[in-house]
Structures are given as structure tokens and as C-alpha cells.
Write an enzyme that holds these catalytic residues in place. Sequence first.
Site, PDB file in Angstrom:
ATOM      1  N   ASP A  81       0.833  -1.314  -0.111  1.00  0.00           N
ATOM      2  CA  ASP A  81       0.066   0.130   0.006  1.00  0.00           C
ATOM      3  C   ASP A  81       0.727   1.278   0.057  1.00  0.00           C
ATOM      4  O   ASP A  81       0.411   2.053  -0.597  1.00  0.00           O
ATOM      5  CB  ASP A  81      -0.994  -0.228   1.304  1.00  0.00           C
ATOM      6  CG  ASP A  81      -1.985  -0.875   0.867  1.00  0.00           C
ATOM      7  OD1 ASP A  81      -2.091  -1.657   0.255  1.00  0.00           O
ATOM      8  OD2 ASP A  81      -3.036  -0.567   1.737  1.00  0.00           O
ATOM      9  N   CYS A 122       1.130  -8.297   5.284  1.00  0.00           N
ATOM     10  CA  CYS A 122       0.483  -6.634   4.888  1.00  0.00           C
ATOM     11  C   CYS A 122      -0.965  -6.502   4.789  1.00  0.00           C
ATOM     12  O   CYS A 122      -1.611  -7.293   4.970  1.00  0.00           O
ATOM     13  CB  CYS A 122       1.684  -6.093   4.027  1.00  0.00           C
ATOM     14  SG  CYS A 122       3.338  -5.797   4.439  1.00  0.00           S
ATOM     15  N   ASP A 123      -1.000  -5.275   4.392  1.00  0.00           N
ATOM     16  CA  ASP A 123      -2.483  -4.629   4.702  1.00  0.00           C
ATOM     17  C   ASP A 123      -3.668  -5.594   4.160  1.00  0.00           C
ATOM     18  O   ASP A 123      -4.472  -5.792   5.116  1.00  0.00           O
ATOM     19  CB  ASP A 123      -2.550  -3.230   4.059  1.00  0.00           C
ATOM     20  CG  ASP A 123      -1.730  -2.038   4.522  1.00  0.00           C
ATOM     21  OD1 ASP A 123      -0.517  -2.853   5.263  1.00  0.00           O
ATOM     22  OD2 ASP A 123      -1.817  -1.175   4.392  1.00  0.00           O
ATOM     23  N   LYS A 124      -3.762  -5.988   3.113  1.00  0.00           N
ATOM     24  CA  LYS A 124      -4.857  -6.677   2.514  1.00  0.00           C
ATOM     25  C   LYS A 124      -4.393  -8.034   2.494  1.00  0.00           C
ATOM     26  O   LYS A 124      -5.512  -8.808   2.192  1.00  0.00           O
ATOM     27  CB  LYS A 124      -5.081  -6.161   1.202  1.00  0.00           C
ATOM     28  CG  LYS A 124      -5.324  -4.638   0.876  1.00  0.00           C
ATOM     29  CD  LYS A 124      -6.338  -4.185   1.914  1.00  0.00           C
ATOM     30  CE  LYS A 124      -6.326  -2.429   1.807  1.00  0.00           C
ATOM     31  NZ  LYS A 124      -5.071  -1.962   2.420  1.00  0.00           N
ATOM     32  N   CYS A 195       5.368  -2.171   8.070  1.00  0.00           N
ATOM     33  CA  CYS A 195       5.775  -1.137   8.717  1.00  0.00           C
ATOM     34  C   CYS A 195       5.482  -0.867  10.148  1.00  0.00           C
ATOM     35  O   CYS A 195       4.609  -1.336  10.747  1.00  0.00           O
ATOM     36  CB  CYS A 195       4.886   0.118   8.037  1.00  0.00           C
ATOM     37  SG  CYS A 195       5.467   0.239   6.149  1.00  0.00           S
ATOM     38  N   SER A 517      -5.190   5.297   5.530  1.00  0.00           N
ATOM     39  CA  SER A 517      -3.958   4.211   5.753  1.00  0.00           C
ATOM     40  C   SER A 517      -3.968   4.285   7.144  1.00  0.00           C
ATOM     41  O   SER A 517      -4.195   4.979   8.016  1.00  0.00           O
ATOM     42  CB  SER A 517      -2.832   4.983   5.312  1.00  0.00           C
ATOM     43  OG  SER A 517      -1.765   4.267   5.865  1.00  0.00           O
TER      44      SER A 517
END
Length: 616
Positions: A81, A122-124, A195, A517
Site C-alpha cells: 500500500d 501486510c495490509d490486504k 511498517c 492508511s
Amino acid sequence: MPAYRSRTTTHGRNMAGARGLWRATGMKDADFGKPIIAVVNSFTQFVPGHVHLKDLGQLVAREIEQAGGVAKEFNTIAVDDGIAMGHDGMLYSLPSRELIADSVEYMANAHCADGLVCISNCDKITPGMLMAALRLNIPAVFVSGGPMEAGKVKLQGKTKAVDLIDAMVAAADSKVSDEDVKVIERSACPTCGSCSGMFTANSMNCLTEALGLALPGNGSVVATHADRKRLFVEAGHTIVDLVRRYYEQDDASVLPRNVANFKAFENAMTLDIAMGGSTNTVLHLLAAAHEGQVAFTMKDIDRLSRRVPVLCKVAPSVADVHVEDVHRAGGIMGILGELDRAGLIDTSVSTVHAPTMADALERWDIKRSKSEAVRTFYRASPGGIPTQVAFSQERRYDELDADREKGVVRDLEHAFSKDGGLAVLYGNLAQDGCIVKTAGVDASILKFSGPARVFESQDAAVEGILGGKVVAGEVVVIIYEGPRGGPGMQEMLYPTSYLKSMGLGKACALVTDGRFSGGSSGLSIGHLSPEAAEGGNIGLVRTGDLIAIDIPNRSITLEVSDEELAKRRASEEAKGDAAWQATGRKRNVSTALQAYAALTTSAARGAVREVKRRSN
């Protein structure tokens, strides 16, 4: 007794061809009586959170085989992202969640896998795999790649922790020199891993612990530390045990829908509110609950947000605390322990690693555990050496952060705030609700009223903010960026970061039918539902309209009369097929994104797809 799914392809005379193909993958006669476990990896060199996962799938596979199973690994896609941010690449981020869920379903069902080990980060990717696990409802264990170490930078004689958001804010701040920007950029992301703040990736990996589907430490021990290897090793053994319990002992309690039940979703959301997690977690928990046929809705989130305090503040809500610091304070089990003592979670729920959450906390909560091994585990620290190699260091803090009065994790009596870290707002601007990360909002602007400054895209908003068109006291309104209108519901990290860099972080609000975010903070209100493309009132806002935001009273109001809104609605609908579409932007929407837009639903439902099922 349920039959092993894999026996569809490994047993019987007519499966000679399938067995021949299995043999070509390395299986022997003795393997055809064993459970087949899908190791779902997400290695890619595009994403720092996944760059170190290449060999970890085979690490898990070896442990599965030592425990008596057969392991077969495959990969899903993974979008970064941060790299996709601020341009049309972000249109693909949320839709990738559905592709990931579908790819896991396709592979597991096509090959009749008996169970899953999901290696995400990570995000998704974690949400997509979580949706798939609950959709398939076969035994599953989650293990993530782990958080990135926070960067360290020395400026003006002071050393401070930094992350990706610091680099973005500094780059947009004309008062920061090119040299200092370069120093921050080179230090912000020093290692592999997701992150380092409580952004979406780390939030979701923490929530899998609360859902009971991941092992303790999954969300908090850094990717570089040798202790994380134990999670991968244990995941391999654990999944074989779960699979045998289900298929050989008829123990359905181990299935994802029985582990991650309604009470577990309440626990996960309670944790999210207490630690000020990313607002994206709301979207993903709603979607996962939908897949698991769990009746968990925005109303439940609203209810929980009114009674759960903030017990932990992590970047981006505060500058100097990162997930590595949460681990030192006892990790997610430490926060859950405080929530348990406050009577805010249900510890009767089961987990993949302990009979109940109560049993898990007895061992893993540092305030009650008598295990020296547990205390040693939570002293795992960053190595301070840039690397893309997993398990590459063994450093430890000298002592734990067990201070619940002034430490990173607080008890109820010393909570950062009695009001939770996330809130659901309702009003004529968001009849189905919207989300704000209150943990990142300065107390001085919990109530805010100002004129709207409307933009029809994130790009236009960025141009307006950096071009000085937005002034203190205004409410930036970004429309037609919802799941359908974007399409893809872009994250608005650049607009929020640029408001900060322009000195407007505490002087403006930002309201959108898009999302934010996990790195966003400030008075940033997203997920407005219904979105503009669905005919939501946010699409009727005009520059200069007054918008009143009242977080303590959970309201967001467009101060325009019903009569005027009705006139605007009639004018919009008179456009026919051109109604409820952005007019001031040019955007190339691919066939893939058009297909997503045609099937997606509102953010209030998790932006899940709605497909009319055929009756057979």
C-alpha cells in the site's frame, strides 16, 4: 466423523490419475493416508513485509511433515500500500483483498486441502486470508512475517525513532532541508517486516491473536528476531494437531467459525479500540465476519467504542512508540490481560493454541505468568542493523516494560483515555455510519465545525492542500473515492500527511467516502456510508457548506436544510446515467476494476461483494 477432504483425490481406483500427479509432486505411497495441508505463502520482492518469506513456507512445510502431514505450498499476490499510495495504483489495493481470498479458496478447494497455514503480513493479505479461512471453514493457523524495526535517526543532535510516515511528512515540509529528508528516508524502513507503527498490517496481525487464530507474539515480535522462528515451527505442528482433532476425533471446535465466533470478534474489536488500531480494521473485520456468517455489524462496533478505553498508544497516534515497544510491554496478550482485568473481553472463547483465551492469558500475560520463558520471549528487541533476513538477530531488552501506570500498555485506572481509540459517527452526512480514529485526534478538535472544501478525487485534494487552497478551519471533503466510486476506496495517507506538513494537522478536518492508511492521524473521518456513488449525501456537499463534527456525541452533520438537499438530489438524479459520478477528474478504470465496482458494497458492510446466487 468428517472424512478427510484430501481423500477425494487420493483414495479409490478412479483416482489413479490424480495420485499419479500427486506422485509427480514428490508424494509416496505412505503419504496418501496423511492429511494434506496447504501452506499459503505471500512472498514477493515488491513488499518489505513479504520479502523475507521466501523460505518460510518451506520451514512450515518441514514441520508439518515431521508432525505427520503432507505440506503443499502456494503463493498469493501481495500489494504494498505504501508504494501504491498517492497514484492510481491505490485503486487496486482493496480489490486485491477479494482476489487473495478467492485464490486461497480456489487452490484449497480445487486440490481438496484438509487445512491451512496462512503466512501473511501486510495490509490486504491478512484480511484476504482471514476471509478465505472463514469462508472455507477448515482448520487454519495464521502466522505473519512480523513487524519491521522502527528506524533511528539523529537530527539536531537528538536520536529519534522514525517510520514511513515521518519520511512522507518531512518530504512535504518546505522547512525540512533536502539533506534531512534524505537522512529520514534512508532510516525510516531499516528492515524487512510490516511498517513499524500500529498501521493496518500490524493491527490486523494483532487482531488475529485476539480472534484466536494465531499464536501469541504473532502481532508484535519483530521480523528480524530469532524468536519469530518459533511461531513458524509451532504453526506447522499446531495445524496437524487441529486437522487430526477435526477429522479423526470429530472435534468441530477447532474450525475457524467456532474459534472466531461472535464473542471473538467482539474481543478483537475491543482490542482494536483499546490500542487505537487502524480504521481499516473495521472494514476487514466486517468482511471477515460476513464470510464466517457472524452477525457482527457497525452497530456492534459503535456499542463497543462507547465503553472501551485507550490502554495503548502507538505510532502514528504518538511519535515515539512502535510495535516493538508493545512487544516489550507484553504484546497483545499484555493488552488482552488488562482488558480481561477490566471485565471488557470474554475469555471463554477458544484459540488454536489453548483451550480458552483464559488459559492462554494465564500463560502469556506477563502480569500473571510464572513462566520465565514467556518473560524472556517478550524481551525480544530490535537488532538495530538494516537487513532483509528473517530471524537474523537475538538481541533482548534488559527488562520488560511492566509499568501499567506510565508504560506503553496501561491498566484501566491509568488509561490514556476513558473514551476508545475508534468511534463510529452517524448523521445526515453518514446515515449508515463513518469511522474516525480518535486515538490520533488532538483533544482540542474532538468537536469541530467549519466550511467544506470539496474535491472530487484524492489527487485534486493533494493539489489543493499543497497549493494553499485549504486554510485553517476548513473541512476537506473528498468525494467519489468509495468502494464503487473510486473504484477501490483509496487510502488518503497523502492528504492527511500533507495537512500536517502544511501546519494544518490540528486546524482542519478531512472527511471522505474513501478510507485512510493505518498511518493516518488527525481529524480524519472515512468510510462515509452511503458513499457518493451510491447516492449518499456526501455527494451533495458543496464548497462553503458548514459541517459539524462532534466525536464525544458521535455525530457528523451537514448543516444544510432537508429542502435544499432534496433540491440538490433532484438536480443530480436528473442527469440520468451520468448521475452520482465524478465530473472533474479523468481516471482510467480498467475492466478488472469495473468488475470490482459492479459487485462491491458499502464500507458499512466491509465493502464485501454482493452476488446474486444461482439456485441449483
